[in-house]
Scaffold this motif. Structure first.
Motif, PDB file in Angstrom:
ATOM      1  N   UNK A 139      72.159  43.562  93.869  1.00 30.13           N
ATOM      2  CA  UNK A 139      71.484  43.583  93.582  1.00 30.13           C
ATOM      3  C   UNK A 139      71.677  42.441  91.843  1.00 30.13           C
TER       4      UNK A 139
ATOM      5  N   UNK B  22      74.924  37.069  74.491  1.00 33.72           N
ATOM      6  CA  UNK B  22      74.506  36.400  74.875  1.00 33.72           C
ATOM      7  C   UNK B  22      73.152  37.237  75.905  1.00 33.72           C
TER       8      UNK B  22
ATOM      9  N   UNK C 215      81.056  54.551  79.272  1.00 37.76           N
ATOM     10  CA  UNK C 215      79.873  54.146  79.497  1.00 37.76           C
ATOM     11  C   UNK C 215      79.428  54.169  80.843  1.00 37.76           C
TER      12      UNK C 215
ATOM     13  N   UNK D  85      74.214  49.271  75.566  1.00 35.90           N
ATOM     14  CA  UNK D  85      75.055  50.229  75.324  1.00 35.90           C
ATOM     15  C   UNK D  85      76.400  49.480  75.871  1.00 35.90           C
ATOM     16  N   UNK D  86      76.187  49.219  77.134  1.00 36.03           N
ATOM     17  CA  UNK D  86      77.760  48.637  77.728  1.00 36.03           C
ATOM     18  C   UNK D  86      77.473  46.780  76.882  1.00 36.03           C
ATOM     19  N   UNK D  87      76.438  46.872  76.024  1.00 35.47           N
ATOM     20  CA  UNK D  87      76.216  45.704  74.505  1.00 35.47           C
ATOM     21  C   UNK D  87      77.174  45.548  73.511  1.00 35.47           C
ATOM     22  N   UNK D  88      77.093  47.294  73.664  1.00 35.18           N
ATOM     23  CA  UNK D  88      77.477  47.641  72.201  1.00 35.18           C
ATOM     24  C   UNK D  88      76.524  48.451  71.452  1.00 35.18           C
ATOM     25  N   UNK D  89      75.453  48.278  71.462  1.00 34.52           N
ATOM     26  CA  UNK D  89      74.627  49.208  71.193  1.00 34.52           C
ATOM     27  C   UNK D  89      74.376  50.611  71.136  1.00 34.52           C
ATOM     28  N   UNK D  90      74.133  51.059  69.908  1.00 39.74           N
ATOM     29  CA  UNK D  90      74.582  53.366  70.075  1.00 39.74           C
ATOM     30  C   UNK D  90      72.984  53.502  70.821  1.00 39.74           C
TER      31      UNK D  90
ATOM     32  N   UNK E 236      69.065  44.418  89.032  1.00 41.10           N
ATOM     33  CA  UNK E 236      68.659  46.138  88.607  1.00 41.10           C
ATOM     34  C   UNK E 236      68.970  46.965  89.424  1.00 41.10           C
TER      35      UNK E 236
ATOM     36  N   UNK F 198      70.911  52.270  79.282  1.00 41.35           N
ATOM     37  CA  UNK F 198      72.531  51.571  79.541  1.00 41.35           C
ATOM     38  C   UNK F 198      73.328  49.983  79.546  1.00 41.35           C
ATOM     39  N   UNK F 199      72.047  49.260  79.907  1.00 48.75           N
ATOM     40  CA  UNK F 199      72.828  47.925  79.542  1.00 48.75           C
ATOM     41  C   UNK F 199      73.135  47.672  77.840  1.00 48.75           C
TER      42      UNK F 199
ATOM     43  N   UNK G 295      78.538  40.160  82.654  1.00 43.79           N
ATOM     44  CA  UNK G 295      78.504  39.505  80.868  1.00 43.79           C
ATOM     45  C   UNK G 295      78.986  39.511  79.774  1.00 43.79           C
ATOM     46  N   UNK G 296      78.535  41.270  79.512  1.00 46.94           N
ATOM     47  CA  UNK G 296      78.961  41.983  78.787  1.00 46.94           C
ATOM     48  C   UNK G 296      79.853  43.238  78.502  1.00 46.94           C
ATOM     49  N   UNK G 297      80.469  43.215  79.682  1.00 44.67           N
ATOM     50  CA  UNK G 297      81.652  44.205  79.746  1.00 44.67           C
ATOM     51  C   UNK G 297      82.865  43.033  80.664  1.00 44.67           C
TER      52      UNK G 297
ATOM     53  N   UNK H 139      68.210  43.264  72.511  1.00 48.17           N
ATOM     54  CA  UNK H 139      69.867  43.391  72.274  1.00 48.17           C
ATOM     55  C   UNK H 139      69.944  42.708  70.364  1.00 48.17           C
TER      56      UNK H 139
ATOM     57  N   UNK I 152      67.831  53.027  82.553  1.00 49.63           N
ATOM     58  CA  UNK I 152      68.870  51.208  82.783  1.00 49.63           C
ATOM     59  C   UNK I 152      69.055  50.775  81.953  1.00 49.63           C
TER      60      UNK I 152
ATOM     61  N   UNK J  99      73.096  42.566  89.642  1.00 46.83           N
ATOM     62  CA  UNK J  99      73.718  43.526  88.160  1.00 46.83           C
ATOM     63  C   UNK J  99      74.786  43.348  87.840  1.00 46.83           C
TER      64      UNK J  99
ATOM     65  N   UNK K  50      65.920  43.527  79.203  1.00 46.14           N
ATOM     66  CA  UNK K  50      67.144  44.236  79.244  1.00 46.14           C
ATOM     67  C   UNK K  50      68.128  42.418  78.383  1.00 46.14           C
TER      68      UNK K  50
ATOM     69  N   UNK L 296      79.179  37.861  75.160  1.00 43.63           N
ATOM     70  CA  UNK L 296      78.574  39.313  74.561  1.00 43.63           C
ATOM     71  C   UNK L 296      77.327  39.813  73.977  1.00 43.63           C
TER      72      UNK L 296
ATOM     73  N   UNK M 289      81.070  51.857  69.108  1.00 41.14           N
ATOM     74  CA  UNK M 289      80.564  52.736  70.124  1.00 41.14           C
ATOM     75  C   UNK M 289      81.514  52.741  70.534  1.00 41.14           C
TER      76      UNK M 289
END
Lengths: 389, 295
Positions: A203, B75, A8, B99-104, B84, B96-97, A211-213, B148, B93, A205, B144, B73, A2
């Protein structure tokens, strides 16, 4: 595989903004204003005013023909039509009932222009020129000489050592417009960026996102997204402005502007990026939207300072500041536009600006990272700098 | 099977030691409940596990390896304060989250829609998050964390604010994920819920672990008590050998036998004397144990 996380993030920034009604309306509003201002200019410039000049003698008629020639050559879109009246009474009546605007007649040793309420200034000046030239010619001939012979050596021309006078005027106007655009873009997008950072913080978020990036990726994405938007918006304004300019009398300056606009673009990208990182930090130092006003005050000052430096500085100060970031972001392209800085000056200033931006990005990333998860009130820069991760 | 191991984790905020030498494991395949009062250090511990805060001491391990950003990443994490974007649409939303975790984007969308279906929120997909009720916002938040198919789950108070039927569907969902063999840690202050759901408990008080183990193990920590209810007065029980009496109230006695033979001798004696209405092992409620260990 990706896309890199920051792309993103940048995409979300852009999409969110493009679907935000306030943003779209304000952009549209500014485009309308720019187009409107230039439209009025173009309309005023292209409007032809027509004056009917009535005469009651053959000599006056010949003089009126000269006035017509001068008026049409003046470039003021002035048109003169001629009417021959059978006598003074008829001519006067034509003025009174409005079929003619001005009655031109000889009176003793001069000429009289008679209008109903007044005589239009542009017509008066055309008439004055035509009559003076004609009279001078006649008088010179009577004295056995020519006007050229009489006035030889009296011509005054102006010249400017650096470039030419026209260019300096245009440089000033365009420089002002570009400084204004830079100020608008870095202020409105900067404030929006700070607010979006604090929104994520408030918020929480941001806890999920980080924790992801990596935090740097988040910062990079937000700055890049806003840079693209600011740039696109500015390009739109400039495009509308340039297209609008071609409809006005100023279109002859377009070639002189375009080269310097290229430098402006490069400096804009780097300068905006530098300021945007600082705005993001201002957002991260706050905890609630209300705090942003306080944490961003120094930046508001700095942005205003850059703008006023662009408008007000002259001479040595201007030359020095044109190398000092972030002032150089707008002052150097302005000097290139004026023709007072050469390409290598611009390159040196750009190198310094890029270097400063790199340092600011590193410092901003550190501050951003350390203050992003602190949610107890406002932080000072010093606190954020020394906060352990 | 994967497991998260917390070893000697310590973190201070100024003078305050929020987390003090905390060690426990979150084994894969079961639900681990994280219990403790306000300010016990649950949220700080979870943030330390997720790397949102840096530890001042100790470490977090993933199986035999130190925990890394790459593992984190993968977890699913749900913070205590619900985060949110209020003005963004639910579907956008969550995608988006994802995708940030690496999903398409396509995978993320499919997973989100499946989860929204499950929570009965499919038709709310294009609404802004701020338009949803708090309970529904919480469901979105959980999606959210789960969308994943994460390698572990760290959930801070996932049940707070949910109605009973939502609690049940959430519990089913957590069990389903645990049955994939992943470690699941969730904090809660609803002890009855934790007792019903959890296979394992970690009890925290004042930044320290005061008890860990299965609910049965925790119960076994206390004395083995029996309640004896007779037809007549139970006062004589005080004189029986090998029996420690905790309480006598009319015909009822709460006793702690020294061993099995003492217990059986007591029952025989009671039967000889007359009517025995009830004789049963007294299992303490988790809340009693909790009060005891955190006191």
């Amino acid at each position: 595989m990706t896309a890199a996380p920051w792309t993103t993030v940048a995409r979300r920034e852009i999409v969110t903004k493009l679907t935000d009604r306030t943003f779209l309306l304000s952009t549209f509003g500014l485009v309308v204003i720019i187009a409107g201002v230039l439209g009025v200019q173009a309309w005023l410039g292209s409007r032809t005013t027509e004056y009917a000049v009535v005469t009651s003698s053959a000599a006056a008629h010949r003089m009126a023909e000269k006035v017509e020639t001068v008026a049409e050559a003046s470039g003021d879109n002035l048109q003169v039509t001629l009417q021959a009246a059978a006598g003074d009474g008829v001519a006067k009546a034509a003025i009174e009932d409005g079929t003619a605007d001005v009655w031109l007649r000889e009176d003793g040793d001069g000429w009289v222009l008679t209008g109903r309420e007044d005589v239009a200034a542009e017509l008066r000046s055309a008439a004055t020129t035509a009559i003076r030239d004609a009279t001078l010619d006649a008088n010179a001939e009577a004295a056995g000489t020519t006007v050229d012979a009489l006035t030889r050596g009296s011509e005054v021309r102006t010249s400017v050592l650096d470039g030419d006078a026209d260019r300096a005027g245009v440089a000033k106007a365009v420089g002002f417009a570009l400084a204004m655009l830079f100020y608008l873009a870095s202020f409105t997008f900067g404030l929006a960026l700070a607010n979006s950072v604090v929104e994520e913080k408030a918020s929480r978020i941001v806890e999920i996102i980080t924790t992801k990036i990596a935090v740097r990726q988040l910062l990079a994405g937000k700055v890049a997204g806003n840079l693209v938007l600011a740039f696109a918006q500015m390009a739109l304004f400039v495009a509308v402005g340039l297209v609008g300019l071609t409809f006005t009398d100023y279109d002859r300056f377009l070639p002189a502007i375009s080269g310097a606009v290229g430098w402006f673009v490069v400096f804009f990208v780097v300068g905006f990026g530098l300021l945007a990182c600082l705005w993001a930090v201002a957002g991260a130092l706050a905890t609630r939207t209300e705090d942003v006003q306080t944490t961003s005050t120094p930046l508001t000052m700095l942005t205003l300072g850059v703008f006023f430096a662009a408008l007000l500085t002259t001479g040595t100060t201007k030359v020095v500041l044109s190398f000092v970031p972030p002032f150089s972001a707008i002052l150097m392209p302005m000097r290139v536009l004026e023709g007072t800085a050469s390409w290598w000056h611009a390159l040196v200033a750009l190198a310094i600006l890029v270097g400063a931006a790199a340092l600011v990005v590193r410092a901003a990333a550190r501050l951003y990272q350390r203050s992003l998860l602190q949610t107890q009130g406002r932080l000072t820069v010093r606190q954020a700098w020394s906060t352990p991760e | 099977m994967a497991q998260i191991e917390v070893i000697g984790l310590t973190r201070s905020f100024g003078e305050l030691r929020a987390v003090d030498d905390v060690s426990f494991t979150v084994p894969g395949g079961i639900l681990t409940g994280f219990v403790g009062g306000n300010g016990a250090g649950k949220t700080t511990t979870m943030r330390l596990i997720m790397g949102l805060l840096a530890a001042h001491g100790g470490e977090v391990r993933w199986g035999d390896e130190p925990m890394t950003t790459q593992v984190r990443r993968r977890i699913g994490y749900m913070p205590e304060e619900r985060g949110l974007y209020p003005k963004q649409k639910v579907l956008d939303q969550l995608v988006y989250l994802g995708e940030l975790s690496g999903m398409t984007a396509a995978d993320a969308k499919a997973s989100v829609l499946e989860h929204l279906d499950r929570f009965g929120l499919r038709e709310r997909a294009s609404e802004r998050v701020e338009k949803l009720s708090l309970g529904n916002q919480q469901r979105v938040q959980i999606i959210a964390a789960l969308m994943t198919t994460p390698d572990a789950l760290i959930l801070d108070e996932p049940f707070s604010g949910l109605d009973p039927s939502a609690v049940d569907s959430m519990a089913d969902l957590l069990r389903e994920h645990a049955s994939r063999g992943i470690p699941v840690l969730f904090s809660s202050h609803q002890l009855d819920l934790v007792e019903r759901l959890c296979d394992r408990l970690v009890v925290l008080a004042h930044g320290r672990v005061v008890a860990t183990g299965t609910v049965e193990e925790l119960r076994g920590r206390g004395p083995e008590l029996y309640r004896l209810t007779l037809g007549g007065d139970a006062g004589w029980v005080r004189d029986v050998d090998g029996i420690h009496v905790h309480d006598v109230d009319g015909s009822t006695a709460l006793v702690e036998p020294d061993d099995d033979s003492a217990r059986q001798a007591l029952l025989r004696a009671a039967l000889e004397r007359g009517d025995v209405v009830d004789f049963a092992r007294q299992v303490p409620a988790l809340s009693d144990i909790y009060r005891e260990v955190t006191a």
